[in-house]
Write a protein that holds these residues in place. Structure first.
Motif, mmCIF file in Angstrom:
data_model
loop_
_atom_site.group_PDB
_atom_site.id
_atom_site.type_symbol
_atom_site.label_atom_id
_atom_site.label_comp_id
_atom_site.label_asym_id
_atom_site.label_seq_id
_atom_site.Cartn_x
_atom_site.Cartn_y
_atom_site.Cartn_z
ATOM 1 N N ASN A 43 -26.889 -2.235 33.944
ATOM 2 C CA ASN A 43 -25.959 -1.844 32.883
ATOM 3 C C ASN A 43 -24.738 -2.735 32.727
ATOM 4 O OD1 ASN A 43 -27.627 0.278 32.177
ATOM 5 N ND2 ASN A 43 -26.703 1.607 33.686
ATOM 6 N N GLN A 45 -23.074 -5.800 29.906
ATOM 7 C CA GLN A 45 -23.089 -6.666 28.731
ATOM 8 C C GLN A 45 -22.068 -7.752 29.029
ATOM 9 O OE1 GLN A 45 -23.850 -3.397 25.250
ATOM 10 N NE2 GLN A 45 -21.796 -3.607 25.994
ATOM 11 N N ARG A 84 -29.810 -3.676 31.295
ATOM 12 C CA ARG A 84 -29.823 -2.204 31.263
ATOM 13 C C ARG A 84 -30.799 -1.689 32.313
ATOM 14 N NH1 ARG A 84 -26.603 -0.239 26.881
ATOM 15 N NH2 ARG A 84 -26.986 1.675 27.988
ATOM 16 N N PHE A 142 -20.444 -4.609 20.573
ATOM 17 C CA PHE A 142 -21.850 -4.259 20.773
ATOM 18 C C PHE A 142 -22.146 -2.936 20.077
ATOM 19 C CE2 PHE A 142 -20.957 -7.078 24.305
ATOM 20 C CZ PHE A 142 -22.075 -7.875 24.349
ATOM 21 N N VAL A 144 -25.090 -0.262 20.007
ATOM 22 C CA VAL A 144 -26.287 0.119 20.756
ATOM 23 C C VAL A 144 -26.877 1.372 20.130
ATOM 24 C CG1 VAL A 144 -27.203 0.691 23.035
ATOM 25 C CG2 VAL A 144 -25.168 -0.761 22.841
ATOM 26 N N LYS A 147 -24.670 3.005 17.512
ATOM 27 C CA LYS A 147 -23.313 3.423 17.863
ATOM 28 C C LYS A 147 -22.597 2.299 18.586
ATOM 29 C CE LYS A 147 -24.374 8.303 18.406
ATOM 30 N NZ LYS A 147 -24.353 9.442 19.310
ATOM 31 N N GLU A 148 -21.314 2.154 18.274
ATOM 32 C CA GLU A 148 -20.542 1.110 18.941
ATOM 33 C C GLU A 148 -20.376 1.456 20.415
ATOM 34 O OE1 GLU A 148 -16.878 -1.894 18.270
ATOM 35 O OE2 GLU A 148 -17.313 -0.384 16.762
ATOM 36 N N SER A 149 -20.639 0.478 21.261
ATOM 37 C CA SER A 149 -20.510 0.664 22.702
ATOM 38 C C SER A 149 -19.042 0.863 23.042
ATOM 39 C CB SER A 149 -21.052 -0.569 23.431
ATOM 40 O OG SER A 149 -20.866 -0.439 24.809
ATOM 41 N N GLU A 150 -18.755 1.949 23.740
ATOM 42 C CA GLU A 150 -17.379 2.279 24.096
ATOM 43 C C GLU A 150 -17.028 1.813 25.491
ATOM 44 O OE1 GLU A 150 -16.917 6.448 23.469
ATOM 45 O OE2 GLU A 150 -17.612 6.335 21.411
ATOM 46 N N SER A 153 -20.594 3.272 29.884
ATOM 47 C CA SER A 153 -21.710 2.982 30.780
ATOM 48 C C SER A 153 -21.932 1.484 30.944
ATOM 49 C CB SER A 153 -22.998 3.627 30.253
ATOM 50 O OG SER A 153 -23.330 3.067 29.006
ATOM 51 N N THR A 154 -21.288 0.696 30.130
ATOM 52 C CA THR A 154 -21.450 -0.751 30.214
ATOM 53 C C THR A 154 -20.076 -1.397 30.220
ATOM 54 O OG1 THR A 154 -21.577 -0.955 27.811
ATOM 55 C CG2 THR A 154 -23.657 -0.758 29.006
#
Length: 159
Positions: A43, A45, A84, A142, A144, A147-150, A153-154
């Motif tokens: 996980n 980016q 991931r 990003f 994903v 939905k925009e990665s907040e 988790s990454t």
């Protein structure tokens, strides 16, 4: 009354400018460097401007298998690497790149986590995708699965 009218017009112009920025996204040329289900990193980016992240965090056999030691990968280019793990056992075994676009301020990387093969749902897989794009100092965003990665988790590292 004139002041209120001017404020409304300025607000409308500002909103239009912000909205137009996302709608003016243009495609970014990219090359897929490597992809698979044997990610050694869970996980993450990351945007890599040089080989040091790969050298420090990726095992030598993984770098060799996917030819990540080549100096030419970074000449006027950078790598966007997505790692991931299917922690929730949803059967994710592929990262499907929807596209990479940019505007004046940012570069947007959109991808989906997909279950492309139901036969391997019982295996603990870790899909990854590494793409090469022109070098840029823009903010990387990003998206994903729509939905925009907040960043919960990454994580995003610029190396």
């Amino acid at each position: 009354m004139k002041i209120i009218l001017w404020c409304c017009m300025l607000s409308l112009l500002a909103f239009n400018e912000i909205y137009a920025q996302d709608s003016l996204l243009k495609e970014v040329e990219y090359t897929i460097i490597a992809e698979g289900t044997d990610s050694p990193v869970p996980n993450l980016q990351i945007v890599c401007f040089n080989k040091f992240f790969n050298k420090d965090y990726l095992p030598a056999d993984f770098r060799e298998k996917y030819k990540l030691n080549e100096k030419g990968l970074y000449k006027k280019k950078m790598l966007i690497e997505i790692f991931r793990t299917d922690e929730d056992k949803n059967g994710f075994d592929d990262i499907e790149l929807v596209g990479i676009k940019e505007n004046k301020e940012s570069m947007v990387v959109e991808y989906n986590l997909v279950n492309s093969d139901n036969e391997n749902d019982d295996k603990a897989l870790a899909p990854f995708l590494i793409v090469q794009v022109p070098k840029s100092q823009k903010q990387i965003r990003f998206i994903v699965n729509g939905k925009e990665s907040e960043g919960r988790s990454t994580k995003l590292y610029v190396d």
